[in-house]
Write a protein that holds these residues in place. Structure first.
Motif, PDB file in Angstrom:
ATOM      1  N   ARG A 248      19.923  47.942  77.844  1.00 33.04           N
ATOM      2  CA  ARG A 248      21.014  46.981  77.614  1.00 33.04           C
ATOM      3  C   ARG A 248      20.517  45.739  76.902  1.00 33.04           C
ATOM      4  NH1 ARG A 248      25.317  46.372  82.374  1.00 33.04           N
ATOM      5  NH2 ARG A 248      26.274  45.104  80.771  1.00 33.04           N
TER       6      ARG A 248
ATOM      7  N   PRO B 106      19.124  46.771  72.425  1.00 30.10           N
ATOM      8  CA  PRO B 106      19.996  47.806  71.843  1.00 30.10           C
ATOM      9  C   PRO B 106      19.385  48.506  70.631  1.00 30.10           C
ATOM     10  CG  PRO B 106      20.822  45.626  71.326  1.00 30.10           C
ATOM     11  CD  PRO B 106      19.672  45.441  72.279  1.00 30.10           C
TER      12      PRO B 106
ATOM     13  N   HIS C 293      23.828  52.238  72.207  1.00 30.62           N
ATOM     14  CA  HIS C 293      24.723  51.128  72.513  1.00 30.62           C
ATOM     15  C   HIS C 293      25.362  50.495  71.282  1.00 30.62           C
ATOM     16  CE1 HIS C 293      22.684  51.306  76.384  1.00 30.62           C
ATOM     17  NE2 HIS C 293      23.717  50.650  76.843  1.00 30.62           N
ATOM     18  N   LEU C 294      25.210  51.057  70.130  1.00 34.24           N
ATOM     19  CA  LEU C 294      25.687  50.384  68.930  1.00 34.24           C
ATOM     20  C   LEU C 294      27.113  50.732  68.549  1.00 34.24           C
ATOM     21  CD1 LEU C 294      22.495  50.413  66.715  1.00 34.24           C
ATOM     22  CD2 LEU C 294      23.351  48.634  68.212  1.00 34.24           C
ATOM     23  N   HIS C 295      27.662  51.789  69.064  1.00 35.20           N
ATOM     24  CA  HIS C 295      29.018  52.175  68.689  1.00 35.20           C
ATOM     25  C   HIS C 295      29.680  52.951  69.821  1.00 35.20           C
ATOM     26  CE1 HIS C 295      27.373  56.202  68.248  1.00 35.20           C
ATOM     27  NE2 HIS C 295      26.474  55.736  67.407  1.00 35.20           N
TER      28      HIS C 295
ATOM     29  N   TYR D   1      31.384  53.240  74.811  1.00 37.68           N
ATOM     30  CA  TYR D   1      30.459  52.984  75.908  1.00 37.68           C
ATOM     31  C   TYR D   1      29.672  51.692  75.750  1.00 37.68           C
ATOM     32  CZ  TYR D   1      31.322  57.915  76.869  1.00 37.68           C
ATOM     33  OH  TYR D   1      31.909  59.105  77.135  1.00 37.68           O
ATOM     34  N   VAL D   2      29.970  50.899  74.744  1.00 41.19           N
ATOM     35  CA  VAL D   2      29.240  49.657  74.509  1.00 41.19           C
ATOM     36  C   VAL D   2      29.390  48.752  75.733  1.00 41.19           C
ATOM     37  CG1 VAL D   2      29.118  47.583  73.073  1.00 41.19           C
ATOM     38  CG2 VAL D   2      29.479  49.808  72.026  1.00 41.19           C
ATOM     39  N   GLY D   3      28.285  48.264  76.227  1.00 38.24           N
ATOM     40  CA  GLY D   3      28.285  47.356  77.362  1.00 38.24           C
ATOM     41  C   GLY D   3      28.255  48.020  78.720  1.00 38.24           C
TER      42      GLY D   3
END
Length: 179
Positions: free
Chosen positions: A78, A81, A91-93, A96-98
């Motif tokens: 987290r 990234p 985590h970039l797209h 599911y981000v965050g």
């Protein structure tokens, strides 16, 4: 001691672990190794039987250690990234981000692992015969895994975790026979 069947089962486990580290898609590698380890556990349990409770506790402790490692990596992921898991930037797209997802690439799969092992950690912490220091440690690990399950933001995980915690509470509060 062991024979050809044990060697074949061990070879399959070694293959599954190698596949875990070499798989091109991370969640498929993890699913395959979990299935292989579950199959090997059932095979050896059926063949040699878990003759002592400590063998079952050892299996739970191994699962808890794996979940803690996945959770630690997930927290580190987290804050970094740019890291990739098997070449995928998780985590970039996407939706599911965050959300905390460990090494799985999917918060629902990680949430299941965190919830199941949190319940296992609470079971070891509450119902084992370890020293009080070890039991408190497992209880804290269970709380950490509950936090991971909550941060996965998986509603199914939340429902399963609540049901499991309710079951543990009922089990802990049940009347015991005097003996």
């Amino acid at each position: 001691m062991g024979d050809l069947a044990d060697v074949a089962a061990l070879a399959f486990v070694i293959y599954a672990v190698a596949r875990y580290f070499a798989g091109p898609v991370e969640w498929e590698g993890r699913l395959e190794v979990l299935v292989a380890l579950a199959g090997a556990t059932m095979f050896w349990t059926g063949r040699y039987a878990i003759t002592r409770r400590m063998h079952a506790v050892a299996v739970l402790v191994a699962l808890i250690i794996v979940a803690v490692g996945v959770s630690i990596f997930g927290v580190m992921l987290r804050s970094h990234p740019e890291w990739t898991v098997y070449g995928e930037k998780l985590h970039l797209h996407g939706p599911y981000v965050g959300r905390l997802m460990g090494t799985y690439g999917c918060p629902n799969h990680y949430g299941f692992l965190a919830a199941a092992t949190a319940l296992a950690a609470f079971s070891v912490g509450c119902f084992s015969r370890f020293s009080w220091v070890v039991r408190i440690l497992f209880t804290y690990v269970g709380l950490m895994l509950v936090a991971g399950a909550v941060l996965s933001q998986s509603r199914g995980t939340w429902l399963g975790l609540m049901a499991g915690l309710l079951f543990l509470a009922v089990f802990a509060l049940r009347p015991r026979a005097e003996g």
